[in-house]
Enzyme design. Structure first.
Site, PDB file in Angstrom:
ATOM      1  N   LYS A   9     -10.733  -4.160   1.451  1.00  0.00           N
ATOM      2  CA  LYS A   9     -11.164  -2.785   1.194  1.00  0.00           C
ATOM      3  C   LYS A   9     -12.499  -2.758   0.436  1.00  0.00           C
ATOM      4  O   LYS A   9     -12.946  -3.791  -0.075  1.00  0.00           O
ATOM      5  CB  LYS A   9     -10.058  -2.057   0.409  1.00  0.00           C
ATOM      6  CG  LYS A   9      -8.753  -1.907   1.207  1.00  0.00           C
ATOM      7  CD  LYS A   9      -7.711  -1.129   0.411  1.00  0.00           C
ATOM      8  CE  LYS A   9      -6.404  -0.999   1.174  1.00  0.00           C
ATOM      9  NZ  LYS A   9      -5.396  -0.181   0.436  1.00  0.00           N
ATOM     10  N   TYR A  49      -4.984   6.166   8.476  1.00  0.00           N
ATOM     11  CA  TYR A  49      -4.008   6.552   7.456  1.00  0.00           C
ATOM     12  C   TYR A  49      -3.274   7.843   7.809  1.00  0.00           C
ATOM     13  O   TYR A  49      -2.789   8.553   6.917  1.00  0.00           O
ATOM     14  CB  TYR A  49      -4.692   6.684   6.099  1.00  0.00           C
ATOM     15  CG  TYR A  49      -4.926   5.361   5.388  1.00  0.00           C
ATOM     16  CD1 TYR A  49      -3.865   4.474   5.155  1.00  0.00           C
ATOM     17  CD2 TYR A  49      -6.192   4.999   4.928  1.00  0.00           C
ATOM     18  CE1 TYR A  49      -4.076   3.270   4.497  1.00  0.00           C
ATOM     19  CE2 TYR A  49      -6.410   3.794   4.258  1.00  0.00           C
ATOM     20  CZ  TYR A  49      -5.346   2.935   4.050  1.00  0.00           C
ATOM     21  OH  TYR A  49      -5.544   1.744   3.392  1.00  0.00           O
ATOM     22  N   ASN A 112      -6.682  -1.317  -4.334  1.00  0.00           N
ATOM     23  CA  ASN A 112      -5.807  -2.497  -4.347  1.00  0.00           C
ATOM     24  C   ASN A 112      -6.263  -3.598  -3.379  1.00  0.00           C
ATOM     25  O   ASN A 112      -5.475  -4.381  -2.895  1.00  0.00           O
ATOM     26  CB  ASN A 112      -4.345  -2.092  -4.148  1.00  0.00           C
ATOM     27  CG  ASN A 112      -4.129  -1.305  -2.869  1.00  0.00           C
ATOM     28  OD1 ASN A 112      -5.032  -1.232  -2.032  1.00  0.00           O
ATOM     29  ND2 ASN A 112      -2.953  -0.743  -2.693  1.00  0.00           N
ATOM     30  N   HIS A 115      -5.697  -4.443   2.773  1.00  0.00           N
ATOM     31  CA  HIS A 115      -4.736  -3.757   3.635  1.00  0.00           C
ATOM     32  C   HIS A 115      -4.160  -4.765   4.615  1.00  0.00           C
ATOM     33  O   HIS A 115      -4.878  -5.625   5.107  1.00  0.00           O
ATOM     34  CB  HIS A 115      -5.416  -2.639   4.443  1.00  0.00           C
ATOM     35  CG  HIS A 115      -4.564  -2.170   5.590  1.00  0.00           C
ATOM     36  ND1 HIS A 115      -3.524  -1.298   5.411  1.00  0.00           N
ATOM     37  CD2 HIS A 115      -4.555  -2.500   6.907  1.00  0.00           C
ATOM     38  CE1 HIS A 115      -2.923  -1.101   6.588  1.00  0.00           C
ATOM     39  NE2 HIS A 115      -3.536  -1.825   7.509  1.00  0.00           N
ATOM     40  N   GLU A 126      -3.219  -0.647  14.942  1.00  0.00           N
ATOM     41  CA  GLU A 126      -4.393  -0.822  14.089  1.00  0.00           C
ATOM     42  C   GLU A 126      -5.396  -1.802  14.713  1.00  0.00           C
ATOM     43  O   GLU A 126      -6.602  -1.594  14.630  1.00  0.00           O
ATOM     44  CB  GLU A 126      -3.949  -1.278  12.689  1.00  0.00           C
ATOM     45  CG  GLU A 126      -3.191  -0.171  11.960  1.00  0.00           C
ATOM     46  CD  GLU A 126      -2.499  -0.624  10.676  1.00  0.00           C
ATOM     47  OE1 GLU A 126      -2.629  -1.806  10.295  1.00  0.00           O
ATOM     48  OE2 GLU A 126      -1.820   0.223  10.057  1.00  0.00           O
TER      49      GLU A 126
HETATM   50  P1  ATP Z   1      -2.144  -0.341   2.796  1.00  0.00           P
HETATM   51  O1  ATP Z   1      -1.644   0.591   3.906  1.00  0.00           O
HETATM   52  O2  ATP Z   1      -3.453   0.094   2.195  1.00  0.00           O
HETATM   53  O3  ATP Z   1      -2.107  -1.776   3.211  1.00  0.00           O
HETATM   54  P2  ATP Z   1       0.432  -0.302   1.674  1.00  0.00           P
HETATM   55  O4  ATP Z   1       0.926  -0.401   3.085  1.00  0.00           O
HETATM   56  O5  ATP Z   1       0.887  -1.326   0.688  1.00  0.00           O
HETATM   57  O6  ATP Z   1      -1.125  -0.270   1.589  1.00  0.00           O
HETATM   58  P3  ATP Z   1       0.891   2.528   1.869  1.00  0.00           P
HETATM   59  O7  ATP Z   1       2.154   3.160   1.447  1.00  0.00           O
HETATM   60  O8  ATP Z   1       0.582   2.379   3.311  1.00  0.00           O
HETATM   61  O9  ATP Z   1       0.772   1.140   1.102  1.00  0.00           O
HETATM   62  O10 ATP Z   1      -0.280   3.366   1.168  1.00  0.00           O
HETATM   63  C1  ATP Z   1      -1.626   3.255   1.616  1.00  0.00           C
HETATM   64  C2  ATP Z   1      -2.543   3.272   0.429  1.00  0.00           C
HETATM   65  O11 ATP Z   1      -2.453   4.550  -0.212  1.00  0.00           O
HETATM   66  C3  ATP Z   1      -2.179   2.256  -0.648  1.00  0.00           C
HETATM   67  O12 ATP Z   1      -2.791   1.022  -0.451  1.00  0.00           O
HETATM   68  C4  ATP Z   1      -2.687   2.922  -1.906  1.00  0.00           C
HETATM   69  O13 ATP Z   1      -4.050   2.642  -2.141  1.00  0.00           O
HETATM   70  C5  ATP Z   1      -2.535   4.389  -1.605  1.00  0.00           C
HETATM   71  N1  ATP Z   1      -1.291   4.897  -2.196  1.00  0.00           N
HETATM   72  C6  ATP Z   1      -0.035   4.705  -1.769  1.00  0.00           C
HETATM   73  N2  ATP Z   1       0.860   5.299  -2.553  1.00  0.00           N
HETATM   74  C7  ATP Z   1       0.138   5.903  -3.537  1.00  0.00           C
HETATM   75  C8  ATP Z   1       0.461   6.672  -4.669  1.00  0.00           C
HETATM   76  N3  ATP Z   1       1.732   6.973  -4.968  1.00  0.00           N
HETATM   77  N4  ATP Z   1      -0.560   7.109  -5.437  1.00  0.00           N
HETATM   78  C9  ATP Z   1      -1.835   6.831  -5.155  1.00  0.00           C
HETATM   79  N5  ATP Z   1      -2.214   6.081  -4.085  1.00  0.00           N
HETATM   80  C10 ATP Z   1      -1.251   5.617  -3.294  1.00  0.00           C
HETATM   81 MG    MG Z   2       0.293   0.847   4.656  1.00  0.00          MG
END
Ligand code: ATP
Ligand code: MG
Length: 138
Positions: A9, A49, A112, A115, A126
């Site tokens: 990211k 997303y 974080n 992805h 994706e």
């Molecule tokens: P990613 O899809 O980015 O790999 P992930 O699959 O671990 O991460 P997801 O639940 O898909 O997590 O959420 C996508 C992104 O949205 C997360 O990486 C995070 O940056 C953000 N996100 C998720 N939950 C929250 C939350 N409760 N508050 C703020 N940001 C969040």
């Molecule tokens: Mg995700």
């Protein structure tokens, strides 16, 4: 052989963590079959997303993911979808174990670092969203 979509990211690129993260994938033994440095536009971010469209963090998430270049890639290996998620660690770096990418390199759920596709269906969707057939190595 299984494939997954992975992205370093904008925070990871800005902080100079590209080599560190790629090094972990290479040492693990994943094969990088496609990779590019790119900017994600709003439309691609919102499609990628889409599952989070109704969430309160959607706007900030789209703003963040479009805020700078990312390194997008396709990784190949046995069980690579689940293995990558294990190496990434929990979504919230506060819950991510030491030894994982997020556990070692991140402190904020908003930024974080990486992805990785959550499952086989997401991986397929994706990969097709980010890469054309001619961008893969033979
Ligand atoms: P990613 O899809 O980015 O790999 P992930 O699959 O671990 O991460 P997801 O639940 O898909 O997590 O959420 C996508 C992104 O949205 C997360 O990486 C995070 O940056 C953000 N996100 C998720 N939950 C929250 C939350 N409760 N508050 C703020 N940001 C969040
Ligand atoms: Mg995700």
């Amino acid at each position: 052989m299984e494939r997954t979509f992975c992205m370093i990211k904008p925070d990871g690129v800005r902080r100079g963590l590209v080599a560190e993260i790629l090094s972990r994938f290479e040492k693990k033994g994943f094969r990088i079959v496609a990779m590019k440095l790119m900017r994600i536009d709003r439309e691609l971010a919102e499609t990628h997303y889409a599952e989070h469209r109704e969430k309160p963090f959607f706007e900030p998430l789209v703003n963040f993911i479009t805020s700078g270049p990312v390194v997008a890639m396709v990784l190949e290996g046995p069980g690579v979808i689940a293995e990558l998620r294990k190496m990434m660690g929990a979504t919230n770096p506060a819950d991510a174990l030491p030894g994982t990418i997020r556990g070692d390199l991140a402190t904020s759920i908003d930024e974080n670092v990486v992805h990785g596709s959550a499952n086989a269906e997401d991986a397929e969707r994706e990969i097709a969203l980010f890469f054309k057939a001619e961008e893969f190595v033979a």
